[in-house]
Structures are given as C-alpha cells and as structure tokens.
Design an enzyme around this catalytic site. Structure first.
Site, PDB file in Angstrom:
ATOM      1  N   GLY A 169      -0.788   2.810  -3.100  1.00 48.32           N
ATOM      2  CA  GLY A 169      -2.232   2.703  -2.901  1.00 48.32           C
ATOM      3  C   GLY A 169      -2.650   1.308  -2.525  1.00 48.32           C
ATOM      4  O   GLY A 169      -2.088   0.685  -1.616  1.00 48.32           O
ATOM      5  N   TYR A 189       6.365   1.529   2.989  1.00 47.14           N
ATOM      6  CA  TYR A 189       5.312   1.791   1.994  1.00 47.14           C
ATOM      7  C   TYR A 189       5.790   2.793   0.946  1.00 47.14           C
ATOM      8  O   TYR A 189       6.373   3.825   1.263  1.00 47.14           O
ATOM      9  CB  TYR A 189       4.046   2.340   2.668  1.00 47.14           C
TER      10      TYR A 189
END
Length: 518
Positions: A70, A63
C-alpha cells in the site's frame, strides 16, 4: 442440504472460463474440482513464477515482494526479510469481525480465488494452486469472518484467512466442524505451506469474496423470480382474479423480454391463453395486475448481472500482474470491485421489490374485504370455530416486518466509499458490503415468499371449495399437491414457525422445478 461431492467427473481447472453454475455446483458440494495436468497450462503458470524470480535477480525491486504494501510501497524490504513478507501480510490483516461465512460460501471463495490465479498472470507457483485444490477436495474450508473489507484493494482482510489456513494458522471448517487449521493439516499428513514471494499478495489482493457471495446471491434471486411468479399465479387464483391481465397481445405493446416472459408464465399457470372480448372482472389491484412489471425487472436484469459476475469470476484481479511473455510487471487496480458492487446494489433493490409485491398479495388474501369471499385471515377452521381461530393474521404482520427490513436495506453500499490506508485506498468499491447486504435482503425476501406461498396455497384450496365445478388450473393444482408433501394446510391455528423455516430452506435450495429457462 449441502452435500459432499460424489466421485464423479470433476471440474477441471486450466485457466478456462467457468460459469456461475460451475461455482454454484462446487459451493453446494455437488461437484469436485481438479487441477489440469495439461503441460501447457503448467508451463504458463511456471513461466510467470520464473519471470518474477528473474526480475528479482536483475532489477531487485517488485511491489509487494521487495517493498512494503500500500502506501508503504516506497519502503524497501531487506533481502533476508523477503521470504517472511507474505506471512506478515496475512498476519496483520487478521482483524476480521462478525459472523463467519457459511461453508458453502467459503467453498465458493476458494474456488473463485483459484480460478483467478489459474489465469497465469499472478506470478504464483503450481504448488499454490495444488494446495487450494486440496482444500476443496478434502472440504477443509477457511473460517472467514464476513466483516472488514471495503472492496479495494480487494478483499484483503477476509482473504487473509485463506492465506493463513494454507500456512497452518487460524481455523477451518473440516467437513463442517470448526477446528484449528494446523490440526486438520497434520491429521492428513500435510505440512503447512510456505508462501513464495508474491503469493500472499496474489491470494489476498482480489475480489474473490464479493464475487463468490455475488454468485450465490444471483442464484437465489434467479430462483425467487420464478417463485414469485408462481406465487402470483396462486394468489390470482385464490382471489378469483382476472387471469387476462397477462394477455400476450397486451404485452407486445411494452416489449421488455423478461416482463413478457413473466406474463407468459402466468398465462400458462392460470390457463388463460386467449382473452375474451371483455373480461367479466375488469381490473385487479396492482400487486397482481402489475406483477409482470415488477418481477420482469428482475428477469430483464438477470442477463447483465450474469455478464458482470461472469467477467469478474474469470478475471485476474490482483496487483501487480505478471506478463511473462512480454517481460513486464503491470501495476493497476483490478482488485477494485465496482462491477460486483453495482450488481449487488441493483439486485438487492429488485429483490426487495419482490418482497413488497408478495407482501401486498398476502395483505389482500387475508382481508375479507378484498379476498372475494374467502374466510377472514384464510382460516381453515370450521365455521363455529372461526371466532377463536385467527389463521394467517400474525403471519401477515411478520411478512410486513420482513418486507420493511428488506426495503430499508436497499440503500446502495457502493456510494459509501471511504478513504482508507493513509489515503492510498482513497476510492473503494464497498462490493463485499453490497454483497452481504444483498444476501440479507434475499433471506428476508425468502421469508416473505414462504409466508405468501403458505397462505396462497391455502387460499387456492379454500377457493376450490367455494367455486363448485370451477377446477383449479392443472399446473397450480399439481404444484399445491407437491407443496402438501412438505407442508400441511392450516385448519385449527398452530404455530407456523417450523412450517416457514422449512419453506425457507426449500426455497433457498431451489426445491421445486418451476419454469423452463426462457
């Protein structure tokens, strides 16, 4: 009153816990910072970065490294674009507004972010830590707009200015002078830094701004607590009040330790160790009689405010965190600033009550119906000039205005969470807004304290002239003498704004030693 650090023993950073006082010393330019050269510390940082690199090779998905940010975390980033992703992150967050943080606050922000990354679980390089240390060593501070953070995912927008400056973009305060970051780096022969895959996220996704502002707010409130106690003692003396309201046995009946500490300080200031069988003056008004109960709230809250802020300061608070030893990436929400928000919301309420207390004392001091024989408005003019002179009349009006504004700002920011970023950030802390509110409230409290201190010292001197043979207690007399080295007493009317601004600066920088730590 901010000074560049002298070449003394630096604060060595190696992932160890720092105190709030450490941050304050660096922020105020009283102490230098150096990165530890300990081999194990360097190895710990490098293990995290190497594990992240291996993970990218083996799994291919991390990530914020190979994905968007987000709610865009499901959007893969092409391999050739991964190196530019950190630059994109700080670029699109370059939308901060409002005034820039003061240089003192910017130093605190840089240090707090550095302390977090030194924990060794953020997947950053030792080179990034060295660059952050370089900023502090050379006093090249990012210009950080104070508005734009909701306090989760951390202080993204304000911290983007730190990331950008490392890369030679946006502006810096270079030894206090604003200029382009690129110029400041080039002048020192330093090339702009190239952020590694997770380093943009590690720099920005955290609570550094709210925590840094919280540390500064804590120190100011701590000092105001002691100063409000000293001003109360001066007010009691000036009003010919009852010094026995602070009896030791009386306060054993309500055993809040901070409240008891305030009462003890007042007893010592007023030289009232033993209460007589029956006081000649029965009961003073609440703004003096109940001062320990008001100031004591601050004193009793300071320890847990300190605990919350110290824990946040010494935490790793970005996302995701890298555990190289266990071989895993941990996704969570440590960027959430709820603890800081709660401290700041409660601090500003307690601090505003100090303003309210001192404002009420000032109202008594200037009113000839309640000040027990002192001149109206504490005018120091000669009797034949009293009709023309108005003493502290306007100062009391100003103090009332500042108090009202401080009280108005005590609405807790943390209850105003807003859902943002396509409902990914659907519950946020508002910690940075709470910290900014707290600093504004503290500025107003300092103004009220300056006004009441000016007047109370005048009242003590006027009382001394009226009470022949009744000497001012020694501690108060010494304090007034010290005050007079900076601020003259008021005779004929004069504009007092320069006096008040001078007092506010002295208060802000904790000029007077007040009480030993209790």
């Amino acid at each position: 009153m901010t000074h560049r650090a002298e070449p003394s023993t630096p604060l060595i950073l190696s992932g160890q816990a720092l105190s709030l006082e450490d941050v304050l010393a660096v922020a105020e330019g009283r102490r230098r910072v150096a990165l530890s050269d300990d081999a194990e510390f360097h190895a710990r940082i490098e293990r995290g970065q190497r594990f992240l690199e291996r993970l990218l090779e083996e799994d291919g998905v991390v990530y914020g490294v190979t994905t968007g940010y987000g709610d865009a975390c499901t959007r893969p980033v092409a391999a050739e674009d991964i190196p530019s992703l950190p630059h994109q992150l700080f670029t699109f967050h370059g939308c901060g507004m409002g005034q820039a943080l003061e240089v003192e606050a910017a130093r605190a922000v840089v240090l707090v972010r550095l302390v977090s990354l030194c924990q060794g679980v953020s997947g950053v390089s030792i080179e990034l830590l060295e660059r952050l240390t370089w900023l502090l060593e050379h006093d090249v501070m990012p210009v950080i707009p104070e508005e734009g953070s909701v306090g989760a995912s951390g202080d993204l927008t304000p911290l983007s200015y730190l990331a950008a400056v490392l890369c030679g973009e946006r502006d810096v305060f270079d030894d206090g002078v604003r200029r382009p970051a690129a110029e400041a780096l080039a002048e020192r022969g330093l090339a702009p830094y190239r952020l590694k895959p997770k380093e943009g996220l590690a720099l920005m996704n955290g609570t550094a701004v709210m925590t840094a502002l919280g540390v500064l707010a804590f120190a100011r409130c701590d000092y105001l607590s002691g100063l409000a106690t000293r001003i109360t003692a001066l007010s009691v003396q000036a009003l010919a009040g009852n010094p026995y309201h602070f009896d030791a046995e009386l306060f054993t009946a309500k055993p809040h330790p901070g409240q008891q500490r305030v009462a003890a300080r007042l007893r010592e200031d007023l030289h009232a160790p033993t209460t007589p069988r029956n006081s000649p003056r029965l009961q003073d008004r609440y703004s003096t009689r109940c001062a320990p109960h008001v100031i004591g709230v601050v004193e009793d809250a300071l320890p847990w405010w300190r605990q919350f802020l110290t824990n946040e300061l010494n935490s790793a608070n970005d996302n995701p965190l890298i555990d190289a030893e266990a071989g895993k990436v941990m996704h969570g929400g440590h960027f959430y600033g709820g603890h800081v928000a709660f401290v700041m919301d409660s601090l500003k309420q307690a601090a505003a009550n100090l303003a309210d207390l001192l404002d009420r004392q000032l109202a008594l001091l200037v009113d000839s119906r309640y000040n027990h024989g002192l001149p109206s408005n504490l005018s120091g003019a000669s009797p034949e000039r009293l009709a023309l002179n108005h003493g502290y009349k306007a100062v009391q009006i100003g103090a009332s205005a500042w108090t009202a504004e401080a009280l108005k700002l005590t609405m807790p920011a943390s209850v105003f969470s807003r859902s943002t970023e396509c409902h990914n950030q659907d519950k946020v802390s508002m910690g940075t807004i709470a910290a900014r509110d707290a600093l504004r409230v503290l500025t107003l409290v300092e103004q009220v304290a300056a006004a009441t201190l000016h007047a109370a010292a005048q009242g003590v001197e006027l009382r001394s002239r009226l009470a022949a043979g009744d000497a001012t207690p020694e501690r108060l007399s010494v304090f007034v003498d010290r005050l007079r080295k900076d601020i003259a007493s008021l005779g004929e009317d004069r504009a007092l704004d320069s006096d008040l601004n001078r007092l506010c600066a002295l208060i802000r920088h904790r000029h007077w030693s007040l009480y030993d730590a209790g």
